[in-house]
Design an enzyme around this catalytic site. Structure first.
Site, mmCIF file in Angstrom:
data_model
loop_
_atom_site.group_PDB
_atom_site.id
_atom_site.type_symbol
_atom_site.label_atom_id
_atom_site.label_comp_id
_atom_site.label_asym_id
_atom_site.label_seq_id
_atom_site.Cartn_x
_atom_site.Cartn_y
_atom_site.Cartn_z
ATOM 1 C CG HIS A 34 -56.799 95.009 -19.663
ATOM 2 N ND1 HIS A 34 -57.966 95.613 -18.670
ATOM 3 C CD2 HIS A 34 -56.457 94.894 -18.627
ATOM 4 C CE1 HIS A 34 -57.956 96.294 -17.449
ATOM 5 N NE2 HIS A 34 -56.495 96.339 -17.344
ATOM 6 C CG ASP A 39 -64.086 95.261 -21.172
ATOM 7 O OD1 ASP A 39 -63.440 94.029 -20.815
ATOM 8 O OD2 ASP A 39 -63.495 96.528 -20.900
#
Length: 393
Positions: free
Chosen positions: A138, A168
């Site tokens: 992540h 991200d």
């Protein structure tokens, strides 16, 4: 008015944040984005907390102006439908782990047999090659491996987590947009598509460009919270004010620092701007001075000074800031799903003079466009009903 990407069709299999935000940017500039979602609940990003009625508030921030079809890609008939859609598609965006699409017979090598013009953008954590290719991750993991987390935080304190998903968005979303646009430009010349391999770790590492330069120039590793742009110098720092709020000073250039020092009555600090041995004392003194006024009083005090001085705003204050409002960088959706609640979404950051983007604030329900898209692909009403019965869509 024709938008830059009008006529470009995208099949978007991505979920959560990186891919959906990428395709939203492309949709704002005219691309037809079709979310391909699992019939059993769709994009997982639809269900992330906080939920308003039955859908995530976050979903509205990255999925405007799109269409949605449901398709079970684990079944052969679903794969056949997807391949048929690819025949009239320009771009496929995939955010699964490497190899997932290949196992279903829908990877780039297979799809290019259907259409040599297909552009396939795979957004992954670590890329399609390398020892971490198949490892889960992540945003925090990518930033940690990139060295960014280790450099974030206060001097001699613990590493700190970023307030936004840098890997991200900057590493995944934005580089994917760039890759797709480059591939579209290349296709104009060659007539052929290509594979775009976007790794969020790669993108995160690239963001260290200036930091790598500092390391090379100083001949030592950067210290967390103690270098030029991380809090080690008085002229580029954060200061608390009388009311417990904060202001930021970015007076790197000599003229800005000189004007700041004159304004607060500390002209003796002008010549020691870059003297590392004096920084602790200068910072401590300025901290005391900043505690003499409230944040807004300091903003007013420096209002006519060109020194790179700004208040540190909360999110609600940011949304109402005149500059943000003038640039239309915030949209507010009222009474979402009849809840009486408001959802705040980002505006369009790319401003084009001739073909500006359009943020159409429409959001697809799961499978809302099944009939429209499948009929356009040649499926009859009977075919579509049969696909429903078999739970392919």
């Amino acid at each position: 008015m024709s938008l830059p990407l009008q006529g470009v069709r995208i099949l978007d299999l991505s979920r959560y944040l990186p891919g959906p935000f990428c395709t939203q940017i492309l949709a704002d500039f005219g691309a037809e984005v079709i979310k391909v979602e699992d019939p059993r609940g769709g994009d997982l990003g639809r269900h992330l907390a906080p939920v308003i009625v039955d859908q995530s508030a976050r979903f509205y921030t990255v999925n405007r102006n799109k269409k949605s079809i449901t398709l079970d890609l684990k079944k052969e008939e679903g794969q056949a439908v997807f391949k048929k859609l690819v025949m009239n598609t320009d771009v496929v965006v995939d955010q699964f782990r490497p190899g997932v699409m290949d196992k279903m017979g829908l990877g780039y090598e297979e799809l290019r047999k259907i259409s040599e013009k297909i552009i396939y953008c795979a957004i992954t954590g670590y890329g399609l090659t390398g020892p971490l290719r198949d490892v889960a991750g992540h945003d925090l993991n990518y930033l940690s491996l990139a060295g960014i987390t280790g450099l974030t935080g206060t001097f001699q304190g613990m590493p700190a987590m970023c307030a936004t998903q840098i890997a991200d968005i900057a590493g995944g979303t934005l580089y994917a947009v760039i890759a797709i646009l480059l591939a579209l430009a290349s296709r104009e010349k060659t007539g052929k598509g290509q594979l775009c391999d976007i790794a969020m770790l790669d993108g995160s590492v690239s963001l260290l460009a200036y930091t790598l330069g500092e390391w090379s120039g100083w001949g030592r590793l950067p210290d967390r919270g103690d270098d030029v742009l991380t809090g080690g110098y008085a002229f580029y720092n954060i200061y608390e004010t009388k009311d417990g709020k904060y202001v930021s000073l970015g007076a790197i250039e000599d003229k800005f620092w000189a004007d700041f020092c004159k304004k607060i009555g500390r002209e003796e600090y002008i010549k020691t701007q870059w003297d590392k041995s004096k920084q602790d004392l200068i910072i401590a003194d300025i901290r005391k001075i900043m505690l003499e006024k409230t944040r807004d009083e300091w903003v007013e005090f420096f209002a006519n000074s060109d020194i790179c001085f700004t208040p540190i705003l909360t999110m609600d204050e940011m949304c109402e800031h005149p500059q943000v409002m003038a640039r239309k960088m915030i949209y507010k959706l009222q009474n979402v799903r009849g809840s009486g609640r408001e959802v705040v979404t980002p505006g369009i950051p790319v401003k084009l003079s001739a073909t500006p983007g359009e943020a159409k604030l429409t959001f697809p329900e799961l499978g809302e466009n099944n009939k429209e898209i499948l009929q356009a692909a040649g499926y009859s009403a009977v075919d579509i009903e049969e696909l429903k019965k078999k739970q392919i869509i």
